[in-house]
Design a protein around this motif. Structure first.
Motif, PDB file in Angstrom:
ATOM      1  N   ARG A 135      12.866   6.053  39.444  1.00 48.49           N
ATOM      2  CA  ARG A 135      12.388   6.872  38.347  1.00 48.49           C
ATOM      3  C   ARG A 135      10.916   7.214  38.523  1.00 48.49           C
ATOM      4  N   SER A 136      10.517   8.268  37.809  1.00 42.14           N
ATOM      5  CA  SER A 136       9.116   8.654  37.802  1.00 42.14           C
ATOM      6  C   SER A 136       8.307   7.647  36.986  1.00 42.14           C
ATOM      7  N   ALA A 137       6.992   7.695  37.125  1.00 40.14           N
ATOM      8  CA  ALA A 137       6.125   6.747  36.424  1.00 40.14           C
ATOM      9  C   ALA A 137       6.273   6.887  34.907  1.00 40.14           C
ATOM     10  N   SER A 138       6.354   8.126  34.421  1.00 34.52           N
ATOM     11  CA  SER A 138       6.488   8.340  32.977  1.00 34.52           C
ATOM     12  C   SER A 138       7.822   7.814  32.455  1.00 34.52           C
ATOM     13  N   LYS A 139       8.887   8.004  33.243  1.00 36.67           N
ATOM     14  CA  LYS A 139      10.205   7.516  32.842  1.00 36.67           C
ATOM     15  C   LYS A 139      10.231   5.993  32.839  1.00 36.67           C
ATOM     16  N   LYS A 140       9.596   5.392  33.839  1.00 36.88           N
ATOM     17  CA  LYS A 140       9.519   3.930  33.872  1.00 36.88           C
ATOM     18  C   LYS A 140       8.831   3.396  32.630  1.00 36.88           C
ATOM     19  N   MET A 141       7.712   4.038  32.267  1.00 35.16           N
ATOM     20  CA  MET A 141       6.953   3.598  31.104  1.00 35.16           C
ATOM     21  C   MET A 141       7.777   3.739  29.828  1.00 35.16           C
ATOM     22  N   PHE A 142       8.516   4.847  29.716  1.00 34.82           N
ATOM     23  CA  PHE A 142       9.341   5.067  28.525  1.00 34.82           C
ATOM     24  C   PHE A 142      10.420   3.991  28.412  1.00 34.82           C
ATOM     25  N   ILE A 143      11.070   3.664  29.528  1.00 38.99           N
ATOM     26  CA  ILE A 143      12.132   2.657  29.511  1.00 38.99           C
ATOM     27  C   ILE A 143      11.574   1.301  29.090  1.00 38.99           C
ATOM     28  N   TRP A 187      14.822  -7.531  20.217  1.00 38.65           N
ATOM     29  CA  TRP A 187      14.123  -7.678  21.495  1.00 38.65           C
ATOM     30  C   TRP A 187      14.966  -8.410  22.527  1.00 38.65           C
ATOM     31  N   ILE A 188      15.639  -9.477  22.099  1.00 40.06           N
ATOM     32  CA  ILE A 188      16.499 -10.210  23.034  1.00 40.06           C
ATOM     33  C   ILE A 188      17.630  -9.311  23.534  1.00 40.06           C
ATOM     34  N   THR A 189      18.237  -8.553  22.629  1.00 40.22           N
ATOM     35  CA  THR A 189      19.317  -7.643  23.015  1.00 40.22           C
ATOM     36  C   THR A 189      18.795  -6.553  23.953  1.00 40.22           C
ATOM     37  N   ASN A 190      17.629  -5.993  23.645  1.00 42.85           N
ATOM     38  CA  ASN A 190      17.028  -4.986  24.517  1.00 42.85           C
ATOM     39  C   ASN A 190      16.714  -5.559  25.892  1.00 42.85           C
ATOM     40  N   TRP A 191      16.178  -6.763  25.894  1.00 39.76           N
ATOM     41  CA  TRP A 191      15.823  -7.403  27.169  1.00 39.76           C
ATOM     42  C   TRP A 191      17.061  -7.647  28.015  1.00 39.76           C
ATOM     43  N   PHE A 192      18.127  -8.098  27.371  1.00 36.21           N
ATOM     44  CA  PHE A 192      19.379  -8.328  28.081  1.00 36.21           C
ATOM     45  C   PHE A 192      19.884  -7.026  28.704  1.00 36.21           C
ATOM     46  N   ASN A 193      19.871  -5.943  27.934  1.00 37.22           N
ATOM     47  CA  ASN A 193      20.319  -4.646  28.436  1.00 37.22           C
ATOM     48  C   ASN A 193      19.425  -4.162  29.573  1.00 37.22           C
ATOM     49  N   TYR A 194      18.116  -4.376  29.423  1.00 36.44           N
ATOM     50  CA  TYR A 194      17.171  -3.944  30.466  1.00 36.44           C
ATOM     51  C   TYR A 194      17.425  -4.678  31.779  1.00 36.44           C
ATOM     52  N   MET A 195      17.599  -5.995  31.712  1.00 36.58           N
ATOM     53  CA  MET A 195      17.803  -6.792  32.922  1.00 36.58           C
ATOM     54  C   MET A 195      19.134  -6.479  33.587  1.00 36.58           C
ATOM     55  N   ARG A 196      20.118  -6.058  32.805  1.00 33.80           N
ATOM     56  CA  ARG A 196      21.431  -5.798  33.374  1.00 33.80           C
ATOM     57  C   ARG A 196      21.621  -4.366  33.843  1.00 33.80           C
ATOM     58  N   HIS A 197      20.921  -3.402  33.208  1.00 40.01           N
ATOM     59  CA  HIS A 197      21.212  -2.000  33.493  1.00 40.01           C
ATOM     60  C   HIS A 197      20.024  -1.188  33.994  1.00 40.01           C
ATOM     61  N   GLU A 198      18.846  -1.586  33.644  1.00 36.78           N
ATOM     62  CA  GLU A 198      17.708  -0.716  33.894  1.00 36.78           C
ATOM     63  C   GLU A 198      16.769  -1.184  35.003  1.00 36.78           C
ATOM     64  N   VAL A 199      16.593  -2.475  35.134  1.00 37.67           N
ATOM     65  CA  VAL A 199      15.542  -2.967  36.022  1.00 37.67           C
ATOM     66  C   VAL A 199      15.759  -2.546  37.469  1.00 37.67           C
ATOM     67  N   ASN A 200      16.983  -2.509  37.934  1.00 38.95           N
ATOM     68  CA  ASN A 200      17.259  -2.131  39.328  1.00 38.95           C
ATOM     69  C   ASN A 200      17.164  -0.620  39.554  1.00 38.95           C
ATOM     70  N   ARG A 201      17.104   0.165  38.469  1.00 37.61           N
ATOM     71  CA  ARG A 201      17.017   1.617  38.596  1.00 37.61           C
ATOM     72  C   ARG A 201      15.583   2.124  38.453  1.00 37.61           C
ATOM     73  N   GLN A 202      14.675   1.225  38.129  1.00 38.34           N
ATOM     74  CA  GLN A 202      13.307   1.643  37.875  1.00 38.34           C
ATOM     75  C   GLN A 202      12.642   2.245  39.112  1.00 38.34           C
ATOM     76  N   SER A 203      12.982   1.736  40.294  1.00 37.26           N
ATOM     77  CA  SER A 203      12.353   2.244  41.523  1.00 37.26           C
ATOM     78  C   SER A 203      12.700   3.702  41.791  1.00 37.26           C
TER      79      SER A 203
END
Length: 345
Positions: free
Chosen positions: A69-77, A51-67
């Motif tokens: 994405r579609s709602a379903s893609k956001k939920m999947f991520i 979870w910590i590793t996933n969270w780190f990856n999410y905060m560095r690579h995914e969070v700024n790209r969420q806007s």
């Protein structure tokens, strides 16, 4: 060598590590009694690290790209972060899709480094402790010992591979060339001795002297390194506007890495080795009546000292590899740097 060999082997090793962890946890639950607690701890370490590793990856690579994405893609991520090990496996998949991608190679090494420090090494310590703990129990079957031994050995091996892989790739990131083979070999040997010595010594001291001494000693070492990580982060590791969540959680994987394996600061590395050695002193002082006791307790003790001397002799390689380690906390590698590394390869 085939360009798919490294990502394929790494991905298989990651899946093997996950599978063994789940098998060992199931074994503990199946045995019942006090082993249920060990099953809970096994799964807790696995989930915490993932979870910590996933969270780190999410905060560095995914969070700024969420806007975008579609709602379903956001939920999947978001939901994928609840599956331990998902981020590392997803980067391995990206690496398989693009074998020449430096970005995929680099971030696999980063996430594996965190996964090794947070999950594999604590898991190896726990299972090695349990092997010794149940050694005299008649109701503990031989094949159960083998399962725990394989899990512990794989965990240490994966952690060693993760650290050495990161050092090699980060050295290339900094110097635009790989480290000399003889220098890197010394670092690999030192890493094996260092991690093997710490895992063995902590498991031994927990069984022979006191489980509380083992737990408390490790907690002290981790606290010291977490405080150091907070200090480093406060000095500018994050950059820009930093939330309290980042201030608290970003230093956690760094602290585990520093406490269990190696640091970028020579003085902290020496201090950590001294603290680890101090943990095993009660065994050397109180339990030294037989030659076997001297061998069991002195070998991990000496292995850590020898590993420290080897690392100090080749400290330039370690220093370069961890030169800008805090940048992982604050900003990703720039696209220009990534293209430059890929072109260099």
């Amino acid at each position: 060598m085939c360009p798919l060999t490294e990502p394929l082997a790494g991905g298989i090793a990651q899946l093997l590590s996950i599978s063994l962890t789940l098998i060992v946890a199931s074994l503990h639950f199946w045995r019942g009694g006090e082993s249920v607690l060990y099953g809970v701890v096994t799964l807790s370490i696995f989930c915490f690290a993932g979870w910590i590793t996933n969270w780190f990856n999410y905060m560095r690579h995914e969070v700024n790209r969420q806007s975008q994405r579609s709602a379903s893609k956001k939920m999947f991520i978001v939901m994928s972060n609840f599956f331990p090990g998902y981020s590392t496996l997803s980067w391995y998949l990206e690496w398989l899709k693009s074998p020449s991608s430096w970005s995929a190679q680099y971030w696999v090494s980063v996430l594996r480094l965190f996964q090794g420090a947070l999950g594999d090494l604590p898991q190896a310590i726990l299972q090695t402790y349990l092997i010794i703990h149940f050694w005299w129990e008649k109701y503990f079957e031989v094949w159960e010992f083998y399962v725990l031994l394989v899990q512990s050995s794989v965990s240490v091996s994966v952690a060693v591979f993760s650290i050495c892989s990161y050092i090699r790739k980060e050295y290339f990131e900094e110097e635009h060339r790989l480290p000399e083979n003889k220098d890197f070999l010394v670092v690999v040997v030192a890493t094996i001795l260092n991690l093997g010595g710490r895992v063995t010594s902590l498991a031994l001291v927990g069984n022979v002297f006191s489980a509380w001494w083992m737990t408390g000693g490790f907690a002290v070492i981790l606290t010291v390194n977490y405080s150091m990580s907070l200090y480093i982060f406060a000095r500018g590791g994050g950059g820009g506007e930093i939330t309290w969540a980042k201030k608290i959680f970003y230093p956690i994987p760094i602290a585990f890495l520093y406490a269990l394996s190696m640091t970028k600061k020579r003085g902290l590395m020496v201090m950590n080795t001294f603290l680890w050695i101090l943990l095993s002193l009660p065994q050397l002082v109180l339990y030294n009546e037989k030659l076997l006791q001297w061998v069991l307790f002195a070998v991990p003790f000496l292995a850590q000292l020898f590993a420290l001397l080897l690392l100090l002799c080749k400290w330039r390689v370690v220093k370069i590899a961890f030169r800008r380690f805090e940048r992982l906390e604050g900003r990703p590698v720039s696209e220009r740097a990534r293209r430059g590394r890929e072109k260099g390869q």
